[in-house]
Enzyme design. Sequence first.
Site, PDB file in Angstrom:
ATOM      1  N   GLU A 162       0.845  -1.200   0.000  1.00  0.00           N
ATOM      2  CA  GLU A 162       0.000   0.000   0.000  1.00  0.00           C
ATOM      3  C   GLU A 162       0.880   1.250   0.000  1.00  0.00           C
ATOM      4  OE1 GLU A 162      -3.291   0.355  -0.553  1.00  0.00           O
ATOM      5  OE2 GLU A 162      -2.441   2.358  -0.713  1.00  0.00           O
ATOM      6  N   LYS A 217       8.236  -1.752  -2.292  1.00  0.00           N
ATOM      7  CA  LYS A 217       7.616  -0.956  -1.221  1.00  0.00           C
ATOM      8  C   LYS A 217       8.684  -0.364  -0.300  1.00  0.00           C
ATOM      9  CE  LYS A 217       4.969   0.978   1.544  1.00  0.00           C
ATOM     10  NZ  LYS A 217       4.256   2.198   1.238  1.00  0.00           N
ATOM     11  N   ALA A 220      10.535   2.369  -2.237  1.00  0.00           N
ATOM     12  CA  ALA A 220       9.787   3.623  -2.409  1.00  0.00           C
ATOM     13  C   ALA A 220       9.898   4.461  -1.137  1.00  0.00           C
ATOM     14  CB  ALA A 220       8.325   3.323  -2.729  1.00  0.00           C
ATOM     15  N   SER A 266      12.101  20.227   7.329  1.00  0.00           N
ATOM     16  CA  SER A 266      11.235  20.051   8.503  1.00  0.00           C
ATOM     17  C   SER A 266      12.057  19.712   9.727  1.00  0.00           C
ATOM     18  CB  SER A 266      10.233  18.921   8.230  1.00  0.00           C
ATOM     19  OG  SER A 266      10.924  17.691   8.108  1.00  0.00           O
ATOM     20  N   CYS A 273       6.157   4.553   9.166  1.00  0.00           N
ATOM     21  CA  CYS A 273       6.740   3.785   8.054  1.00  0.00           C
ATOM     22  C   CYS A 273       8.208   4.076   7.749  1.00  0.00           C
ATOM     23  CB  CYS A 273       5.926   4.020   6.792  1.00  0.00           C
ATOM     24  SG  CYS A 273       4.274   3.330   6.915  1.00  0.00           S
TER      25      CYS A 273
HETATM   26  P1  NAD Z   1      -1.962  -0.333  12.651  1.00  0.00           P
HETATM   27  O1  NAD Z   1      -1.173  -0.629  13.860  1.00  0.00           O
HETATM   28  O2  NAD Z   1      -2.731   0.948  12.557  1.00  0.00           O
HETATM   29  O3  NAD Z   1      -3.034  -1.519  12.426  1.00  0.00           O
HETATM   30  C1  NAD Z   1      -2.704  -2.858  12.492  1.00  0.00           C
HETATM   31  C2  NAD Z   1      -3.868  -3.607  13.161  1.00  0.00           C
HETATM   32  O4  NAD Z   1      -3.627  -5.007  13.079  1.00  0.00           O
HETATM   33  C3  NAD Z   1      -4.050  -3.302  14.643  1.00  0.00           C
HETATM   34  O5  NAD Z   1      -5.346  -2.776  14.869  1.00  0.00           O
HETATM   35  C4  NAD Z   1      -3.843  -4.648  15.341  1.00  0.00           C
HETATM   36  O6  NAD Z   1      -4.679  -4.846  16.474  1.00  0.00           O
HETATM   37  C5  NAD Z   1      -4.182  -5.629  14.252  1.00  0.00           C
HETATM   38  N1  NAD Z   1      -3.614  -6.966  14.424  1.00  0.00           N
HETATM   39  C6  NAD Z   1      -2.345  -7.305  14.739  1.00  0.00           C
HETATM   40  N2  NAD Z   1      -2.196  -8.634  14.776  1.00  0.00           N
HETATM   41  C7  NAD Z   1      -3.412  -9.159  14.492  1.00  0.00           C
HETATM   42  C8  NAD Z   1      -3.890 -10.502  14.370  1.00  0.00           C
HETATM   43  N3  NAD Z   1      -3.088 -11.556  14.528  1.00  0.00           N
HETATM   44  N4  NAD Z   1      -5.201 -10.682  14.067  1.00  0.00           N
HETATM   45  C9  NAD Z   1      -6.019  -9.612  13.891  1.00  0.00           C
HETATM   46  N5  NAD Z   1      -5.610  -8.330  13.976  1.00  0.00           N
HETATM   47  C10 NAD Z   1      -4.319  -8.105  14.276  1.00  0.00           C
HETATM   48  O7  NAD Z   1      -0.966  -0.466  11.429  1.00  0.00           O
HETATM   49  P2  NAD Z   1      -1.065   0.269  10.000  1.00  0.00           P
HETATM   50  O8  NAD Z   1      -0.526   1.646  10.092  1.00  0.00           O
HETATM   51  O9  NAD Z   1      -2.411   0.038   9.430  1.00  0.00           O
HETATM   52  O10 NAD Z   1       0.002  -0.573   9.170  1.00  0.00           O
HETATM   53  C11 NAD Z   1      -0.257  -1.896   8.761  1.00  0.00           C
HETATM   54  C12 NAD Z   1       0.800  -2.305   7.748  1.00  0.00           C
HETATM   55  O11 NAD Z   1       0.716  -1.465   6.586  1.00  0.00           O
HETATM   56  C13 NAD Z   1       2.237  -2.176   8.243  1.00  0.00           C
HETATM   57  O12 NAD Z   1       2.997  -3.220   7.699  1.00  0.00           O
HETATM   58  C14 NAD Z   1       2.692  -0.847   7.657  1.00  0.00           C
HETATM   59  O13 NAD Z   1       4.083  -0.814   7.457  1.00  0.00           O
HETATM   60  C15 NAD Z   1       1.970  -0.843   6.329  1.00  0.00           C
HETATM   61  N6  NAD Z   1       1.710   0.500   5.770  1.00  0.00           N
HETATM   62  C16 NAD Z   1       1.295   1.512   6.598  1.00  0.00           C
HETATM   63  C17 NAD Z   1       1.002   2.762   6.042  1.00  0.00           C
HETATM   64  C18 NAD Z   1       0.538   3.901   6.900  1.00  0.00           C
HETATM   65  O14 NAD Z   1       0.472   5.014   6.402  1.00  0.00           O
HETATM   66  N7  NAD Z   1       0.213   3.688   8.164  1.00  0.00           N
HETATM   67  C19 NAD Z   1       1.108   2.958   4.662  1.00  0.00           C
HETATM   68  C20 NAD Z   1       1.505   1.898   3.867  1.00  0.00           C
HETATM   69  C21 NAD Z   1       1.803   0.669   4.434  1.00  0.00           C
HETATM   70  C1  UDX Z   2       4.690   7.383   3.868  1.00  0.00           C
HETATM   71  C2  UDX Z   2       4.744   7.260   2.344  1.00  0.00           C
HETATM   72  O1  UDX Z   2       4.658   8.560   1.755  1.00  0.00           O
HETATM   73  C3  UDX Z   2       3.594   6.398   1.843  1.00  0.00           C
HETATM   74  O2  UDX Z   2       3.691   6.220   0.435  1.00  0.00           O
HETATM   75  C4  UDX Z   2       3.678   5.048   2.540  1.00  0.00           C
HETATM   76  O3  UDX Z   2       2.637   4.233   2.094  1.00  0.00           O
HETATM   77  C5  UDX Z   2       3.630   5.229   4.051  1.00  0.00           C
HETATM   78  O4  UDX Z   2       4.695   6.086   4.459  1.00  0.00           O
HETATM   79  P1  UDX Z   2       3.259   8.792   5.583  1.00  0.00           P
HETATM   80  O5  UDX Z   2       4.336   8.414   6.537  1.00  0.00           O
HETATM   81  O6  UDX Z   2       1.852   8.542   5.960  1.00  0.00           O
HETATM   82  O7  UDX Z   2       3.483   8.053   4.202  1.00  0.00           O
HETATM   83  O8  UDX Z   2       3.366  10.365   5.239  1.00  0.00           O
HETATM   84  P2  UDX Z   2       4.374  11.198   4.327  1.00  0.00           P
HETATM   85  O9  UDX Z   2       3.590  12.227   3.634  1.00  0.00           O
HETATM   86  O10 UDX Z   2       5.240  10.360   3.492  1.00  0.00           O
HETATM   87  O11 UDX Z   2       5.261  11.957   5.409  1.00  0.00           O
HETATM   88  C6  UDX Z   2       6.201  11.262   6.220  1.00  0.00           C
HETATM   89  C7  UDX Z   2       6.970  12.247   7.072  1.00  0.00           C
HETATM   90  O12 UDX Z   2       7.849  13.021   6.281  1.00  0.00           O
HETATM   91  C8  UDX Z   2       6.073  13.242   7.814  1.00  0.00           C
HETATM   92  O13 UDX Z   2       6.552  13.457   9.119  1.00  0.00           O
HETATM   93  C9  UDX Z   2       6.199  14.491   6.977  1.00  0.00           C
HETATM   94  O14 UDX Z   2       5.945  15.656   7.698  1.00  0.00           O
HETATM   95  C10 UDX Z   2       7.645  14.395   6.532  1.00  0.00           C
HETATM   96  N1  UDX Z   2       7.925  15.160   5.309  1.00  0.00           N
HETATM   97  C11 UDX Z   2       7.326  14.824   4.143  1.00  0.00           C
HETATM   98  C12 UDX Z   2       8.802  16.220   5.362  1.00  0.00           C
HETATM   99  O15 UDX Z   2       9.357  16.537   6.405  1.00  0.00           O
HETATM  100  N2  UDX Z   2       9.054  16.925   4.207  1.00  0.00           N
HETATM  101  C13 UDX Z   2       8.468  16.613   3.026  1.00  0.00           C
HETATM  102  O16 UDX Z   2       8.748  17.301   2.027  1.00  0.00           O
HETATM  103  C14 UDX Z   2       7.574  15.528   2.996  1.00  0.00           C
END
Ligand code: NAD
Ligand code: UDX
Length: 459
Positions: A162, A217, A220, A266, A273
């Site tokens: 994602e 991923k 990126a 910043s 992440c």
């Molecule tokens: P999160 O902590 O918000 O959510 C994860 C959820 O999974 C929690 O609610 C937890 O209770 C649940 N969980 C854990 N183990 C479980 C199990 N065995 N059965 C059922 N539920 C269970 O995490 P998130 O931010 O959604 O991230 C999830 C994944 O996506 C991570 O690998 C992260 O690196 C990736 N990711 C996150 C983002 C982002 O912006 N947060 C973007 C891209 C990818």
């Molecule tokens: C990031 C990736 O962008 C996204 O593609 C991936 O799926 C999850 O991780 P996120 O962490 O949610 O997303 O936000 P992002 O907009 O990337 O910002 C990450 C951090 O970098 C923030 O603290 C933001 O304030 C900082 N940032 C971003 C800067 O300081 N300067 C910039 O120009 C951009």
Amino acid sequence: MLIKNICCIGAGYVGGPTMAVIAKNNPNINVTIVDINAERIAAWNDTNLDNLPIYEPGLADIVKETRGKNLFFSTNIDKAIDESEMIFISVNTPTKTYGKGKGMAADLKYIELCARNIADVATTDKIVVEKSTLPVRTAEAIKSILHNTGNGINFSILSNPEFLAEGTAISDLLQPDRVLIGGESTDAINSLSKIYEAWVPKSQILTTNLWSSELSKLTANAFLAQRVSSINAISELCEHTGANVNEVAKAIGMDSRIGPKFLNASIGFGGSCFQKDILNLVYIARSYNLTEVADYWEQVIIMNDHQKRRFSDRLIKTLYNTVSGKKIAMLGWAFKKDTNDTRESAAIYVADHLLNEQANIAVYDPKVPYVKMQSDLNYLNTRTEEDNAQGLKASKTPYEALEGAHAIAIMTEWDEFKTYDWKKVYESMKKPAFVFDGRNILDEKEMKSIGFDYFAIGR
Ligand code: NAD
Ligand code: UDX
């Protein structure tokens, strides 16, 4: 395979918004999001949409439209797994805090638990989709667990990382730059692709082998974080030379090979992440004895830690080398605007540093509750919970936080901060009134003309 029911394990920042958008665009598919966290599921089911566990612009509208129709939130994990043809694994993969790889490797225990849960419960063939961000070759372990159940069920594993960013998750999901699907089975790939084709042009759905998808991923995120560390490194040089980092960013960003995005200097990147994924990349490189590769990417983290530290150092130095007993107003606690997520937010580390110097901190954030700020600080284990509660208070209004402050530290780029009555704020503060703009969001000329001693990152 015809998909009528989807299950998503993990109702977090990725599972929730992603599945809501899939449900919205595929009204004929039932999507059930499950989680072991009953409180979180209850919040997703709350009739008051202000109580959803995640704040994302546009999310509540989609939940309102789909919840109870073809989008469901449940704690009955086994039932949802059994009834679905396709299962997304969207659980957290944090940095390990114990054992081998502590502080570097991704902790895959939640992923493995999901795979074992699916293996135990499934009675029909399944497509299992890795949505979580995973180390390259994780699919191998999942495959091994699923294929050794001995019950003759056929599992196809896909990687579908994602790319949404928090704060813009819904628009990122509705108009993705690309959707990436890695896998071996053409049939499984087509089944997942069809779901996205409901709203994403086919030309933007990219298919690769499993390992390229997993590694893309991590790559990126490493490239994006590297850009932030690069501009932050230049911001320090700007402060010593009279160059202005905003002007430098604009000048280089107009080069079409560089591009204008992700060049905002910043206080350092936060979020769940970037740091986790780069540490993981470094760990993987070291595990193959690729020392130069590992050292190269590790520098992105080293620079980020330096940026957080030097922000608070500059503040302390400017306030005549002491903040002891002084009120410091912090605007923003979330790691970026338009989210209530605070994971790895630079604000936590800056606050910790200022508390070490005995500052009295008053924080205002439009979306983060006080208990979250306290638990973020307590998690660092630097001082007692009582001391944290004594040193850092949250204010209900920004003006309450700012009144009587010696200095303001802008930590998050919330739009509302630009609209404050800064004259009124100036009058209410101790003089000289300092502003440390960690996000470069205020107008330097205007702030100085009001009377503030204004310092921004990279200027
Ligand atoms: P999160 O902590 O918000 O959510 C994860 C959820 O999974 C929690 O609610 C937890 O209770 C649940 N969980 C854990 N183990 C479980 C199990 N065995 N059965 C059922 N539920 C269970 O995490 P998130 O931010 O959604 O991230 C999830 C994944 O996506 C991570 O690998 C992260 O690196 C990736 N990711 C996150 C983002 C982002 O912006 N947060 C973007 C891209 C990818
Ligand atoms: C990031 C990736 O962008 C996204 O593609 C991936 O799926 C999850 O991780 P996120 O962490 O949610 O997303 O936000 P992002 O907009 O990337 O910002 C990450 C951090 O970098 C923030 O603290 C933001 O304030 C900082 N940032 C971003 C800067 O300081 N300067 C910039 O120009 C951009």
